[in-house]
Write a protein that holds these residues in place. Sequence first.
Motif, mmCIF file in Angstrom:
data_model
loop_
_atom_site.group_PDB
_atom_site.id
_atom_site.type_symbol
_atom_site.label_atom_id
_atom_site.label_comp_id
_atom_site.label_asym_id
_atom_site.label_seq_id
_atom_site.Cartn_x
_atom_site.Cartn_y
_atom_site.Cartn_z
ATOM 1 N N LEU A 70 42.694 41.300 47.486
ATOM 2 C CA LEU A 70 42.946 41.238 46.110
ATOM 3 C C LEU A 70 41.821 41.171 45.317
ATOM 4 O O LEU A 70 41.175 39.844 45.486
ATOM 5 C CB LEU A 70 44.011 40.271 45.775
ATOM 6 C CG LEU A 70 44.423 39.745 44.435
ATOM 7 C CD1 LEU A 70 44.938 40.872 43.529
ATOM 8 C CD2 LEU A 70 45.142 38.392 44.200
ATOM 9 N N GLU A 71 41.436 41.897 44.469
ATOM 10 C CA GLU A 71 40.045 41.682 43.630
ATOM 11 C C GLU A 71 40.466 41.066 42.198
ATOM 12 O O GLU A 71 41.422 41.582 41.737
ATOM 13 C CB GLU A 71 39.300 42.714 43.537
ATOM 14 C CG GLU A 71 38.849 43.405 44.764
ATOM 15 C CD GLU A 71 37.821 44.476 44.595
ATOM 16 O OE1 GLU A 71 37.235 44.521 43.360
ATOM 17 O OE2 GLU A 71 37.853 45.499 45.661
ATOM 18 N N LEU A 72 40.012 39.974 41.759
ATOM 19 C CA LEU A 72 40.288 39.155 40.517
ATOM 20 C C LEU A 72 39.421 39.582 39.556
ATOM 21 O O LEU A 72 38.334 39.722 39.935
ATOM 22 C CB LEU A 72 40.687 37.811 40.786
ATOM 23 C CG LEU A 72 41.736 37.170 41.899
ATOM 24 C CD1 LEU A 72 41.950 35.815 41.876
ATOM 25 C CD2 LEU A 72 43.043 37.915 41.137
ATOM 26 N N ASP A 73 39.626 39.305 38.232
ATOM 27 C CA ASP A 73 38.693 39.679 37.180
ATOM 28 C C ASP A 73 37.310 38.738 37.242
ATOM 29 O O ASP A 73 36.529 39.257 36.798
ATOM 30 C CB ASP A 73 39.585 39.315 36.062
ATOM 31 C CG ASP A 73 40.635 40.171 35.525
ATOM 32 O OD1 ASP A 73 40.627 41.655 36.370
ATOM 33 O OD2 ASP A 73 41.337 39.974 34.875
ATOM 34 N N ASN A 74 37.586 37.717 37.819
ATOM 35 C CA ASN A 74 36.295 36.874 37.829
ATOM 36 C C ASN A 74 35.282 36.864 39.020
ATOM 37 O O ASN A 74 34.818 35.901 39.620
ATOM 38 C CB ASN A 74 36.669 35.293 37.705
ATOM 39 C CG ASN A 74 37.732 34.843 38.596
ATOM 40 O OD1 ASN A 74 38.279 35.599 39.404
ATOM 41 N ND2 ASN A 74 38.005 33.645 38.443
ATOM 42 N N SER A 75 35.367 38.170 39.686
ATOM 43 C CA SER A 75 34.662 38.433 40.752
ATOM 44 C C SER A 75 34.800 37.660 42.098
ATOM 45 O O SER A 75 34.065 37.458 42.977
ATOM 46 C CB SER A 75 33.068 38.113 40.631
ATOM 47 O OG SER A 75 32.506 38.858 39.586
ATOM 48 N N ILE A 76 36.219 37.283 42.209
ATOM 49 C CA ILE A 76 36.689 36.619 43.298
ATOM 50 C C ILE A 76 37.344 37.808 44.059
ATOM 51 O O ILE A 76 38.233 38.425 43.528
ATOM 52 C CB ILE A 76 37.787 35.483 42.832
ATOM 53 C CG1 ILE A 76 36.922 34.420 42.095
ATOM 54 C CG2 ILE A 76 38.624 34.914 44.162
ATOM 55 C CD1 ILE A 76 36.037 33.492 42.968
#
Length: 351
Positions: A74-80
Motif C-alpha cells: 500500500l502506497e500512501l500520499d505522504n511517501s509512506i
Amino acid sequence: MMKKKFYESLFKKLKLNKEVFIVTVIEGEYEGKNIAGQKLFKSKGFMSIEDDNIKNFWNEIFNKIDFNKGTYVLELDNSIKLFIEYIIGQPNLIVCGGGHVALPLCQMADLLEFDITVIDNREEFASKERFPMASNIICKDFKEALNEVEFNKNSYFVIVTRGHKYDQQCLEIILENDFYYVGMIGSKGKVKFVINSLLENGYPKEDIDKVHTPIGLSIGAKTPAEVAVSILSEIIQTKNEKIISTIPDNISDSILNTSEPMVLATIIEKHGSGPRDPGTKMLINKNGEFIGTVGGGSVEYSVYKRALKLFDEKKSILEEYNLSNSDSAKLGMVCGGHIKVFFEFIDYDDN
C-alpha cells in the motif's frame, strides 16, 4: 528496532488464532525520522504496535489499510509505503468420516503440510493405526467430536461420512462457526436431501451456498485416490485465491531463541517471472548462517550478501532486483521480471 517481545506476542497470537495481519513500514518518515521496519500486527480482537512513540502515526493511517485484500503493498500520499501481510499458521484439514476416500485424502494432505484431524464414530475407522499422519483423531459421535474442534479462518472441512444423517449433523455445526472451506461428498440425491433439510431448518441460502458440493474439481475422478486428488485440488485453489504469507516454524523458532542481531529478508513484490511469491522469507544470522529461501541461485546469493552488510549499517531497507535487463544474466534469471525485497534488521538490544 524490532524487539523480541513483539515477536513473542505475534507468534502467540498466530498460534492461538491461526491468522494475523502484519503491517510493516517499508519506506517513509514520520516527524522527520526514518520509520522503515516499524511494525503493527492485528489479530482477532487484538492489535499491537512495535513502538509506542509513533502511536499517532498508526492512528492516522490505520483506516486506510484494507485487511480483506490478503498480502499486498500500500502506497500512501505522504511517501509512506506499507507491506500488509496476511499470515496464517499451518492449515487445518478436518475430515468427517474415516472411510475409503479419507485415507488417501489424509495421505496427500500430509505431503501438503496440512495439520490433520480425523473424526469417525467407529473405532476401526478412527485409529492411529489407520491414520498415522493425523495429529488428532476423535472417535466419538460427530456432533460431540466437532465441539472439540477449533474453528477458524484456517480450517478446511471435508465431509465424507457414510450417510446423509451424519453429513447433515456435521454441516449444521460447521455452518454456525468460522471456516475457510467446507465440502461434502455424495450423490445428487443425497446432496439434495441434505441441502433441502438445512433450508427447512432455517439455514440461510447464502450460508448453504458456501458448501462445495459436488466436492472437488471436475477431473473425471473415479477411484478413491483420484477423488482425493480432486478434493485437495479444490482446497488448494480456494486456499490460494488470496496471496497468503507464512512464517515457517524454523524461522519463528530462530527469532524467538536467538539473542543476536538478525536480518529478515522478505519478498514484498514480484513482477514477471520472479522466483517466489510475496511473503517468502529468509532469515540471516550475524555468523552467516541462514534459514529459508527467497528463490535460490544468484538472486538469493545477492540478497544474502546485502543482508550481511546490514549488520554494520544497522538499518532496514527496501531493495529491488531487476531481472529484465542485462543484469538478469548475472543473477541467473534471464527469464525476466523483477522482485522487491525488504530487509528488516532485528536487534534485541533494549538500550
